[in-house]
Design an enzyme around this catalytic site. Structure first.
Site, mmCIF file in Angstrom:
data_model
loop_
_atom_site.group_PDB
_atom_site.id
_atom_site.type_symbol
_atom_site.label_atom_id
_atom_site.label_comp_id
_atom_site.label_asym_id
_atom_site.label_seq_id
_atom_site.Cartn_x
_atom_site.Cartn_y
_atom_site.Cartn_z
ATOM 1 N N ILE A 134 -4.947 6.965 8.664
ATOM 2 C CA ILE A 134 -4.606 8.380 8.511
ATOM 3 C C ILE A 134 -5.801 9.132 7.938
ATOM 4 O O ILE A 134 -6.211 10.178 8.462
ATOM 5 C CB ILE A 134 -3.372 8.559 7.607
ATOM 6 C CG1 ILE A 134 -2.218 7.647 8.057
ATOM 7 C CG2 ILE A 134 -2.939 10.014 7.601
ATOM 8 C CD1 ILE A 134 -1.774 7.841 9.477
ATOM 9 N N ASP A 135 -6.358 8.618 6.856
ATOM 10 C CA ASP A 135 -7.525 9.254 6.247
ATOM 11 C C ASP A 135 -8.685 9.359 7.233
ATOM 12 O O ASP A 135 -9.308 10.414 7.380
ATOM 13 C CB ASP A 135 -7.989 8.443 5.031
ATOM 14 C CG ASP A 135 -7.068 8.586 3.836
ATOM 15 O OD1 ASP A 135 -6.449 9.645 3.687
ATOM 16 O OD2 ASP A 135 -6.976 7.631 3.043
ATOM 17 N N ILE A 136 -9.002 8.247 7.870
ATOM 18 C CA ILE A 136 -10.143 8.219 8.793
ATOM 19 C C ILE A 136 -9.913 9.186 9.951
ATOM 20 O O ILE A 136 -10.808 9.958 10.324
ATOM 21 C CB ILE A 136 -10.385 6.795 9.314
ATOM 22 C CG1 ILE A 136 -10.802 5.862 8.164
ATOM 23 C CG2 ILE A 136 -11.413 6.794 10.428
ATOM 24 C CD1 ILE A 136 -12.146 6.167 7.560
#
Length: 381
Positions: free
Chosen positions: A171-173
């Site tokens: 999700i972050d990436i």
């Protein structure tokens, strides 16, 4: 150091921490932009301490997300330092990208509306948690929270077992990647109009985007997607199988490939078996099909099956641990793992090449505040 690359000449100010904004900023930096990372002067980016392991003075996590950048420290509560930062943005920045907690930057006049009021050509990107609208817009968030809240955990793992998160911080990436996509689109528009804009993305929207196919399957069928282990719900056979000594994945993604698989397995009669004649039938009868394939695969070694499947033109791969990934000739041939200029670290590059050349590793992740004086042109006396 002068940057080279397709984004050379652009200046990005990253008001980022943890993973999402730093990954987006690093991507822009690797592609040639001058990226100035703004950190608090006490401890800097939280990710600096996310370890062990630590590597060359900071966590391996931080090092993997912050190469090719400059670091400056700014205490937002110090009016002089705050004005220095605003002056830097007003005079030099093309882009600001931020993932600070909701409301923080507005308090200091560092939000998009405030900064763009005096510089309409500025492109400002917010990477929020739950998004800019809705009842949860002010709530903070992290990758595992979004994997849970978006339903990703509900389709990951195996039925009857505890929920699990996808290992990498997808999700972050991906939020960092979406920020880059939005910023590049905004840059194209600015090149035509001279006017910047405010770009919004968030961890939750990114997580929902990962659910593009499962959401369509649910809305089309009314069936709530379930955990299917290594399988894909709409295809069969398409999963991990256990050979006599180790695991491999077989992906017979269409009827032709399934026919080839039948020949390799020595069961050509399956090609005309009504239970397996087309993908919908195979999906409906996946348990008996998978059990039958497993009963054959487990008789021989993984390498033997990989050789046979390759010869038969059936897509397959061994399940590798990451030490095996690092040493594999394919990984080495691509040059994705790049050594630092001083030879002390090896970090993952970007999955892009331009005219056959991948952008290199030219500058180590910065020490906290390493470039404050030079970037803000402060008096060194």
């Amino acid at each position: 150091m002068e940057s080279s690359g397709p984004l050379s000449g652009l200046t990005v100010v990253e008001l980022g921490h943890s993973v999402a904004a730093p990954f987006g900023g690093q991507t822009l930096a690797i592609l040639g932009a001058r990226v100035i990372k703004v950190e608090n002067p006490i401890n800097g980016d939280d990710a600096r301490s996310w370890g062990p392991p630590f590597w060359e003075g900071a966590s391996a996590c931080f090092q993997s997300l912050n190469r090719e950048k400059l670091s400056i420290t700014v205490d937002f509560k110090d009016s002089e330092q705050l004005e220095d930062l605003k002056r830097l943005i007003d005079t030099e920045a093309d882009i600001v990208v931020q993932n600070q907690r909701p409301g923080l930057l507005q308090r200091f006049g560092l939000d998009g509306e405030s900064l763009r009021s005096s510089k309409p050509g500025l492109i400002y990107c917010n990477i929020g948690a739950f998004g800019a609208e809705g009842p949860l817009r002010s709530k903070p968030g992290y990758d595992p929270l979004m994997q849970a809240f978006s339903g990703i955990m509900s389709i990951t793992g195996e039925e009857g077992r505890e929920p699990v998160r996808v290992g990498p911080s997808i999700i972050d990436i991906a939020a960092g990647m979406w920020s880059c996509i939005g910023l590049l689109a905004a840059l194209h528009e600015r090149n035509q109009t001279g006017i910047g804009c405010e770009v919004d993305t968030s961890l939750y929207e990114t997580a929902l985007a990962w659910m593009t196919v499962p959401s369509a399957m649910h809305l089309a069928s009314g069936t709530v997607p379930a955990r299917t282990g290594s399988e894909v719900g709409m295809l069969a056979p398409y999963k991990v199988y256990r050979a006599a000594d180790d695991y491999l994945v077989i992906a017979a993604g269409n009827d032709n490939l399934f026919g080839r698989l039948c020949d390799v397995l020595g069961v050509p009669e399956w090609k005309t078996d009504n239970r397996f004649a087309s993908n919908p039938e195979r999906v409906n009868n996946r348990k008996v099909l998978n059990d039958s394939i497993q009963g054959i695969i487990e008789r021989e070694s993984r390498d033997d099956w990989i050789r046979r499947l390759d010869e038969g033109g059936v897509p397959n791969t061994p399940l590798q641990s990451f030490d095996q990934v690092v040493e594999h000739p394919q990984t080495k041939a691509l040059g994705m793992l790049q050594e630092s200029p001083d030879g002390e670290m090896t970090l993952m590059g970007v999955p892009l090449s331009f005219n056959g050349t991948r952008p290199g590793y030219t500058q180590n992740p910065p020490q906290l505040g390493e470039h404050t004086r030079s970037v803000l042109k402060q008096d060194t006396d």
